[in-house]
Design a protein around this motif. Structure first.
Motif, PDB file in Angstrom:
ATOM      1  N   ALA A  11      54.274  54.337  -7.145  1.00 56.02           N
ATOM      2  CA  ALA A  11      54.761  55.596  -7.707  1.00 56.02           C
ATOM      3  C   ALA A  11      53.564  56.489  -7.950  1.00 56.02           C
ATOM      4  O   ALA A  11      52.593  56.084  -8.587  1.00 56.02           O
ATOM      5  N   GLY A  12      53.602  57.689  -7.393  1.00 54.35           N
ATOM      6  CA  GLY A  12      52.515  58.632  -7.593  1.00 54.35           C
ATOM      7  C   GLY A  12      52.339  59.531  -6.397  1.00 54.35           C
ATOM      8  O   GLY A  12      53.278  59.765  -5.626  1.00 54.35           O
ATOM      9  N   ARG A  13      51.139  60.050  -6.231  1.00 54.81           N
ATOM     10  CA  ARG A  13      50.836  61.016  -5.183  1.00 54.81           C
ATOM     11  C   ARG A  13      49.708  60.503  -4.280  1.00 54.81           C
ATOM     12  O   ARG A  13      48.681  60.035  -4.753  1.00 54.81           O
ATOM     13  N   LEU A  14      49.929  60.621  -2.980  1.00 52.51           N
ATOM     14  CA  LEU A  14      48.916  60.317  -1.966  1.00 52.51           C
ATOM     15  C   LEU A  14      48.586  61.613  -1.243  1.00 52.51           C
ATOM     16  O   LEU A  14      49.491  62.380  -0.904  1.00 52.51           O
ATOM     17  N   SER A  15      47.312  61.828  -0.997  1.00 49.41           N
ATOM     18  CA  SER A  15      46.925  62.981  -0.183  1.00 49.41           C
ATOM     19  C   SER A  15      45.839  62.544   0.788  1.00 49.41           C
ATOM     20  O   SER A  15      45.030  61.664   0.496  1.00 49.41           O
ATOM     21  N   TRP A  16      45.869  63.164   1.948  1.00 45.95           N
ATOM     22  CA  TRP A  16      44.907  62.847   2.990  1.00 45.95           C
ATOM     23  C   TRP A  16      44.351  64.147   3.554  1.00 45.95           C
ATOM     24  O   TRP A  16      45.102  65.078   3.864  1.00 45.95           O
ATOM     25  N   ASN A  17      43.031  64.183   3.645  1.00 43.01           N
ATOM     26  CA  ASN A  17      42.350  65.319   4.264  1.00 43.01           C
ATOM     27  C   ASN A  17      41.605  64.826   5.480  1.00 43.01           C
ATOM     28  O   ASN A  17      40.796  63.893   5.376  1.00 43.01           O
ATOM     29  N   GLU A  18      41.881  65.417   6.613  1.00 41.70           N
ATOM     30  CA  GLU A  18      41.211  65.045   7.854  1.00 41.70           C
ATOM     31  C   GLU A  18      39.732  65.398   7.760  1.00 41.70           C
ATOM     32  O   GLU A  18      39.355  66.419   7.187  1.00 41.70           O
ATOM     33  N   GLY A  19      38.893  64.537   8.310  1.00 45.41           N
ATOM     34  CA  GLY A  19      37.465  64.767   8.309  1.00 45.41           C
ATOM     35  C   GLY A  19      37.051  65.698   9.438  1.00 45.41           C
ATOM     36  O   GLY A  19      37.881  66.135  10.247  1.00 45.41           O
ATOM     37  N   PRO A  20      35.770  65.997   9.506  1.00 43.25           N
ATOM     38  CA  PRO A  20      35.281  66.872  10.577  1.00 43.25           C
ATOM     39  C   PRO A  20      35.481  66.235  11.949  1.00 43.25           C
ATOM     40  O   PRO A  20      35.451  65.014  12.089  1.00 43.25           O
ATOM     41  N   ASP A  21      35.729  67.051  12.921  1.00 43.55           N
ATOM     42  CA  ASP A  21      35.900  66.595  14.311  1.00 43.55           C
ATOM     43  C   ASP A  21      37.039  65.581  14.458  1.00 43.55           C
ATOM     44  O   ASP A  21      36.963  64.681  15.288  1.00 43.55           O
ATOM     45  N   GLY A  22      38.065  65.687  13.607  1.00 45.35           N
ATOM     46  CA  GLY A  22      39.225  64.810  13.746  1.00 45.35           C
ATOM     47  C   GLY A  22      39.028  63.399  13.240  1.00 45.35           C
ATOM     48  O   GLY A  22      39.847  62.527  13.512  1.00 45.35           O
ATOM     49  N   THR A  23      37.952  63.120  12.491  1.00 50.16           N
ATOM     50  CA  THR A  23      37.751  61.771  11.946  1.00 50.16           C
ATOM     51  C   THR A  23      38.739  61.532  10.814  1.00 50.16           C
ATOM     52  O   THR A  23      39.423  62.438  10.353  1.00 50.16           O
TER      53      THR A  23
END
Length: 169
Positions: A11-23
């Motif tokens: 229960a909670g929040r997940l966030s994902w940020n793509e790295g540089p050059d699609g990593t």
């Protein structure tokens, strides 16, 4: 992207940020609850791997206010980790598990360990410190009820094992 989840296990929040050059970038989890249940027959990570391929795994920044592991309520969990060499090494920069009875703090590395020219295994190494506020209550929490009454102390350890990080027995 961002996901809000509410299930029996998470229960909670997940966030994902793509790295540089699609990593893979970074995965951030701010959880009210994280429950990991023992799965009979699950792989323990001891299997030999032939020529492991690099894998791009995101950096992890996880906080779970309530962490249950294999039926034991362990308290608050904090993990900060990142991969090196596209997944051939996973660095556990910060691990904290805290409850009223004890605090575990540690750091370590999970890496591909070369074997002969054909095979490899993964090995986890961990430096940890367990600060016990009430040893008796901590042992109760760990499934050893009425083993000890009270007590305080500190245990420092350095360990290494073949397999996945939670395969230590």
């Amino acid at each position: 992207w961002r996901v809000d989840i509410d299930s029996d296990q998470v229960a909670g929040r997940l966030s994902w940020n793509e790295g540089p050059d699609g990593t893979a970038g970074k995965l951030t989890a701010r959880l009210r609850r994280l429950v990991v249940q023992d799965e009979p027959g699950a792989a323990d990570g001891n299997e030999v791997v032939a020529d492991p391929k690099p894998v791009d795994v995101p950096e992890v920044d996880l906080v779970a206010d309530r962490f249950d592991l294999y039926g034991k309520s362990l308290g608050r969990l904090e993990v900060q980790a990142q991969t090196v060499d596209r997944g051939l090494e996973w660095q556990l920069r910060h691990l904290t598990v805290k409850n009223p009875d004890a605090t575990l703090e540690g750091s370590g590395v999970w890496r591909v360990e070369p074997g002969d020219n054909r095979t490899t295994r993964r090995r986890m190494t961990l430096d940890a410190s367990l600060n016990l506020v009430d040893t008796g209550k901590f042992l109760d929490r760990m499934g050893l009820p009425a083993t000890l009454a009270g007590g305080a102390g500190k245990v420092n350890s350095k360990g290494s094992w073949v397999g996945v990080p939670d395969a230590l027995q």
